[in-house]
Scaffold this active site. Sequence first.
Site, mmCIF file in Angstrom:
data_model
loop_
_atom_site.group_PDB
_atom_site.id
_atom_site.type_symbol
_atom_site.label_atom_id
_atom_site.label_comp_id
_atom_site.label_asym_id
_atom_site.label_seq_id
_atom_site.Cartn_x
_atom_site.Cartn_y
_atom_site.Cartn_z
ATOM 1 N N HIS A 135 -34.880 25.261 -16.928
ATOM 2 C CA HIS A 135 -33.914 24.391 -17.597
ATOM 3 C C HIS A 135 -33.933 24.624 -19.105
ATOM 4 C CE1 HIS A 135 -33.919 22.076 -13.814
ATOM 5 N NE2 HIS A 135 -32.736 21.680 -14.202
ATOM 6 N N LYS A 139 -34.679 19.410 -21.989
ATOM 7 C CA LYS A 139 -34.921 18.574 -20.811
ATOM 8 C C LYS A 139 -36.249 17.838 -20.980
ATOM 9 C CE LYS A 139 -35.004 18.529 -15.763
ATOM 10 N NZ LYS A 139 -34.162 17.323 -15.739
#
Length: 251
Positions: A135, A139
């Site tokens: 990600h 995040k």
Amino acid sequence: MKAAIIGYGKMGREIERILVERGHDVALVIDVDNAAELDAAHLKGIDVALEFTTPATAYGNIRTCLECGVAVVSGTTGWTDRLAELQSLCRERGGALFYASNYCLGVNLMFRLNRRLAAMIDRVGGYGVRIEEVHHTQKKDAPSGTAITLAEGIIENLSSKSGWVNFAPGIEHAAHRVARSEETPADCIEIRSVREGAVPGIHTVSYESEDDILELRHTIKNRRTLAQGAVVAAEFLCGKQGVYGMDDLLK
């Protein structure tokens, strides 16, 4: 549908665009600067609130909405050890709550394939399993909620696995961690978390034997697919009572 957006980051802005495109009224936007406005007075008349914030604030946000009689769609991850509390509150109050760790249709198809594949591997035997999730660097939780859902699906169907651990080098807020990948207990699934660039999300489940590797992978190309799924969930939830998830929507 009269909607509230709780969390006005990149995801919140994408949700706003799709709500407007689909003819809905965005009547309230709550973010860090006006968090105190998440109260009964400002929520009055709201049909559904879409909550995409942080692990530290999600529980309180959702609880406030339920106590004010407002249906909630949430996709915040990293806090779901307390989700059952809110589901019980929702049922007690006759409210409506929709939760999913990922609102992308393709990911939810992957969840189903993942469970079936784990059951087939359980019958065949001879394979180890691991999960990798990649990600963007902003995040705030590790592992991702999607990776945890994948791990839980495997644990339910693969008798050799009873838990999971997170290998997240360089991620200070990782909740579950082992010092080195080699330390993963035999009965646990290793989830490796990687944070790089602006990646919306890549999830890979890998089965490896002495002779081959079998992989199940999903790549999200942009946030729009997540936001659209959340808006569709809000449309589904509007006017209902009870606790729901993507399985209910896809039926």
